[in-house]
Design a protein around this motif. Structure first.
Motif, PDB file in Angstrom:
ATOM      1  N   MET A   1       0.860  -1.156  -0.007  1.00 46.31           N
ATOM      2  CA  MET A   1       0.158  -0.027  -0.111  1.00 46.31           C
ATOM      3  C   MET A   1       1.024   1.113  -0.083  1.00 46.31           C
ATOM      4  N   LEU A   2       0.413   2.383  -0.605  1.00 50.51           N
ATOM      5  CA  LEU A   2       1.035   3.521  -0.588  1.00 50.51           C
ATOM      6  C   LEU A   2      -0.078   4.479  -0.410  1.00 50.51           C
ATOM      7  N   GLU A   3       0.103   5.402   0.458  1.00 48.70           N
ATOM      8  CA  GLU A   3      -0.715   6.683   0.984  1.00 48.70           C
ATOM      9  C   GLU A   3      -0.097   7.812   0.695  1.00 48.70           C
ATOM     10  N   ILE A   4      -0.655   8.838   0.399  1.00 53.11           N
ATOM     11  CA  ILE A   4       0.016  10.170   0.697  1.00 53.11           C
ATOM     12  C   ILE A   4      -0.453  10.742   2.035  1.00 53.11           C
ATOM     13  N   ALA A   5       0.800  11.165   2.542  1.00 50.14           N
ATOM     14  CA  ALA A   5       0.680  12.256   3.943  1.00 50.14           C
ATOM     15  C   ALA A   5       0.618  11.243   5.204  1.00 50.14           C
ATOM     16  N   ASP A   6      -0.247  10.374   5.153  1.00 51.20           N
ATOM     17  CA  ASP A   6      -0.582   9.614   6.168  1.00 51.20           C
ATOM     18  C   ASP A   6      -1.229   8.156   5.772  1.00 51.20           C
ATOM     19  N   ASN A   7      -1.341   7.279   6.472  1.00 54.02           N
ATOM     20  CA  ASN A   7      -2.014   5.973   6.117  1.00 54.02           C
ATOM     21  C   ASN A   7      -3.378   5.811   6.878  1.00 54.02           C
ATOM     22  N   ASP A   8      -4.199   6.594   7.203  1.00 50.92           N
ATOM     23  CA  ASP A   8      -5.393   6.702   7.816  1.00 50.92           C
ATOM     24  C   ASP A   8      -6.363   5.562   7.131  1.00 50.92           C
ATOM     25  N   TYR A   9      -6.535   5.946   5.778  1.00 49.60           N
ATOM     26  CA  TYR A   9      -7.389   5.183   5.209  1.00 49.60           C
ATOM     27  C   TYR A   9      -7.073   3.644   4.874  1.00 49.60           C
ATOM     28  N   THR A  10      -5.690   3.377   4.720  1.00 53.22           N
ATOM     29  CA  THR A  10      -5.010   2.053   4.958  1.00 53.22           C
ATOM     30  C   THR A  10      -5.468   1.596   6.125  1.00 53.22           C
TER      31      THR A  10
ATOM     32  N   LEU B   1      -4.715   8.051  -3.154  1.00 48.13           N
ATOM     33  CA  LEU B   1      -4.088   9.452  -3.352  1.00 48.13           C
ATOM     34  C   LEU B   1      -5.440  10.376  -3.227  1.00 48.13           C
ATOM     35  N   THR B   2      -5.774  10.765  -2.007  1.00 49.39           N
ATOM     36  CA  THR B   2      -6.876  11.541  -1.784  1.00 49.39           C
ATOM     37  C   THR B   2      -6.657  13.172  -1.737  1.00 49.39           C
ATOM     38  N   GLN B   3      -7.123  13.783  -2.453  1.00 52.53           N
ATOM     39  CA  GLN B   3      -7.230  15.349  -2.326  1.00 52.53           C
ATOM     40  C   GLN B   3      -5.731  15.866  -2.460  1.00 52.53           C
ATOM     41  N   THR B   4      -4.965  15.189  -3.413  1.00 50.40           N
ATOM     42  CA  THR B   4      -3.634  15.676  -3.623  1.00 50.40           C
ATOM     43  C   THR B   4      -3.247  16.176  -5.127  1.00 50.40           C
ATOM     44  N   LEU B   5      -3.833  15.523  -6.038  1.00 54.34           N
ATOM     45  CA  LEU B   5      -3.597  15.927  -7.232  1.00 54.34           C
ATOM     46  C   LEU B   5      -3.686  17.379  -7.756  1.00 54.34           C
ATOM     47  N   HIS B   6      -4.491  18.054  -7.231  1.00 52.65           N
ATOM     48  CA  HIS B   6      -4.783  19.409  -7.669  1.00 52.65           C
ATOM     49  C   HIS B   6      -3.474  20.440  -6.783  1.00 52.65           C
ATOM     50  N   LEU B   7      -2.599  19.541  -6.175  1.00 50.70           N
ATOM     51  CA  LEU B   7      -1.455  20.385  -5.396  1.00 50.70           C
ATOM     52  C   LEU B   7      -0.203  20.245  -6.255  1.00 50.70           C
ATOM     53  N   ILE B   8      -0.538  19.463  -7.287  1.00 50.15           N
ATOM     54  CA  ILE B   8       0.829  19.065  -8.077  1.00 50.15           C
ATOM     55  C   ILE B   8       0.541  19.838  -9.566  1.00 50.15           C
ATOM     56  N   PHE B   9       1.509  20.574 -10.028  1.00 49.57           N
ATOM     57  CA  PHE B   9       1.326  21.382 -11.304  1.00 49.57           C
ATOM     58  C   PHE B   9       1.450  20.443 -12.339  1.00 49.57           C
ATOM     59  N   ASP B  10       2.404  19.412 -12.548  1.00 45.15           N
ATOM     60  CA  ASP B  10       2.606  18.677 -13.681  1.00 45.15           C
ATOM     61  C   ASP B  10       1.701  17.345 -13.400  1.00 45.15           C
ATOM     62  N   THR B  11       0.062  17.315 -13.353  1.00 43.48           N
ATOM     63  CA  THR B  11      -0.619  16.279 -13.035  1.00 43.48           C
ATOM     64  C   THR B  11      -0.282  14.912 -13.947  1.00 43.48           C
ATOM     65  N   ASN B  12      -0.204  15.402 -15.217  1.00 44.60           N
ATOM     66  CA  ASN B  12       0.246  14.221 -16.123  1.00 44.60           C
ATOM     67  C   ASN B  12       1.437  13.340 -15.553  1.00 44.60           C
ATOM     68  N   ALA B  13       2.451  14.082 -15.424  1.00 39.80           N
ATOM     69  CA  ALA B  13       3.546  13.523 -14.674  1.00 39.80           C
ATOM     70  C   ALA B  13       3.432  12.791 -13.600  1.00 39.80           C
TER      71      ALA B  13
ATOM     72  N   LEU C   1      -6.593   4.534  -6.144  1.00 40.16           N
ATOM     73  CA  LEU C   1      -7.843   5.059  -5.652  1.00 40.16           C
ATOM     74  C   LEU C   1      -7.780   6.387  -5.436  1.00 40.16           C
ATOM     75  N   MET C   2      -8.410   7.453  -6.119  1.00 39.38           N
ATOM     76  CA  MET C   2      -8.140   8.678  -6.233  1.00 39.38           C
ATOM     77  C   MET C   2      -9.310   9.660  -6.048  1.00 39.38           C
ATOM     78  N   THR C   3      -9.068  10.772  -5.177  1.00 39.30           N
ATOM     79  CA  THR C   3     -10.163  11.681  -5.096  1.00 39.30           C
ATOM     80  C   THR C   3      -9.703  13.054  -5.552  1.00 39.30           C
TER      81      THR C   3
ATOM     82  N   VAL D   1     -18.714  18.299  -6.306  1.00 38.47           N
ATOM     83  CA  VAL D   1     -17.799  18.698  -5.154  1.00 38.47           C
ATOM     84  C   VAL D   1     -16.701  17.892  -4.894  1.00 38.47           C
ATOM     85  N   ILE D   2     -16.722  16.366  -5.141  1.00 35.84           N
ATOM     86  CA  ILE D   2     -15.632  15.677  -5.128  1.00 35.84           C
ATOM     87  C   ILE D   2     -15.971  14.802  -6.380  1.00 35.84           C
ATOM     88  N   VAL D   3     -14.572  14.650  -7.088  1.00 33.56           N
ATOM     89  CA  VAL D   3     -14.589  13.462  -8.017  1.00 33.56           C
ATOM     90  C   VAL D   3     -13.787  12.404  -7.525  1.00 33.56           C
ATOM     91  N   ALA D   4     -14.238  11.221  -7.621  1.00 32.14           N
ATOM     92  CA  ALA D   4     -13.531   9.874  -7.029  1.00 32.14           C
ATOM     93  C   ALA D   4     -13.357   9.103  -8.366  1.00 32.14           C
TER      94      ALA D   4
END
Length: 173
Positions: free
Chosen positions: A1-10, A55-67, A83-85, A160-163
Motif C-alpha cells: 500500500m502507498l498513501e499520501i501524507a498519512d496512512n489513515d485510510y489504509t 491518493l486523496t485530495q492531492t493531485l490538485h497540489l501538483i502542477f504537472d498532473t500528467n507526470a 484509488l483517487m479523489t 464537489v468531489i470526483v472519485a
C-alpha cells in the motif's frame, strides 16, 4: 500500500489485510513519511512496487498532473489499483497550500487523464455532491450543521468531489 501524507485510510479500511504500508510526503517534515518525493518527479519510487495507491485530495497540489499520474501508473503493480479523489467545486485554501493549489477537476477531466494511461474499461469515475452540498461546503458548514440525507443525493452538475478507481492491466496492452 502507498498513501499520501498519512496512512489513515489504509489502517481504517485495510487493517490486518495490509502486509506493508508506506506513506509518501513531498518533504521530510512529515514524521509519518516512509518515502519522500514529488510524484511529478520520483524516479526513486520502485517500478511495479504497490498493489494499491490511495491518493486523496492531492493531485490538485501538483502542477504537472500528467507526470504525477505517469509515476502512479509506473509504481503500481500489474493488477494494482489506484484509488483517487480530487476537488471539484471548492474554495481555494489560502493557508499553507494556497500557493500550491493549481487545479480543480470534473469527471470528464479525470476520466480523460486516467484513460490516457489505463484502459477505459479499467477506469471508474463517479462524482459526489449537489447544490446543497456545494453551498454548505463553500460556507464552511460542518457535518453536524446540515442534513446528511440532503448531502447523499448526487447531482452531476454540482461535482464537489470526483472519485476514481483505475486498475493497471496485468499484461501490457
Amino acid at each position: 500500500m502507498l498513501e499520501i501524507a498519512d496512512n489513515d485510510y489504509t489502517v481504517r479500511f485495510g487493517g490486518a489485510a495490509v502486509r506493508h504500508s508506506d506513506v509518501l510526503h513531498v518533504n521530510h517534515d512529515n514524521p509519518k513519511a516512509t518515502l519522500v518525493g514529488d510524484l511529478a518527479e520520483a524516479p526513486h519510487l520502485p517500478d511495479n512496487g504497490f498493489d494499491c495507491i490511495i491518493l486523496t485530495q492531492t493531485l490538485h497540489l501538483i502542477f504537472d498532473t500528467n507526470a504525477a499520474l505517469r509515476t502512479l501508473h509506473r509504481i503500481l503493480k500489474p493488477g494494482g489499483v489506484l484509488l483517487m479523489t480530487v476537488p471539484g467545486i471548492t474554495q481555494v485554501e489560502h493557508g499553507v497550500r494556497g500557493n500550491q493549489w493549481f487545479w480543480t477537476f470534473t469527471d470528464a477531466s479525470v476520466r480523460l487523464m486516467l484513460e490516457a494511461l489505463f484502459p477505459p474499461s479499467a477506469v471508474d469515475v463517479e462524482t459526489h455532491g449537489n447544490v446543497f452540498a456545494a453551498v454548505s461546503f463553500l460556507h464552511g458548514l460542518a457535518l453536524h450543521e446540515v442534513s446528511t440525507a440532503a448531502l447523499d443525493y448526487r447531482d452531476p452538475a454540482y461535482q464537489v468531489i470526483v472519485a476514481a478507481r483505475a486498475v493497471k492491466p496485468c499484461q501490457s496492452a
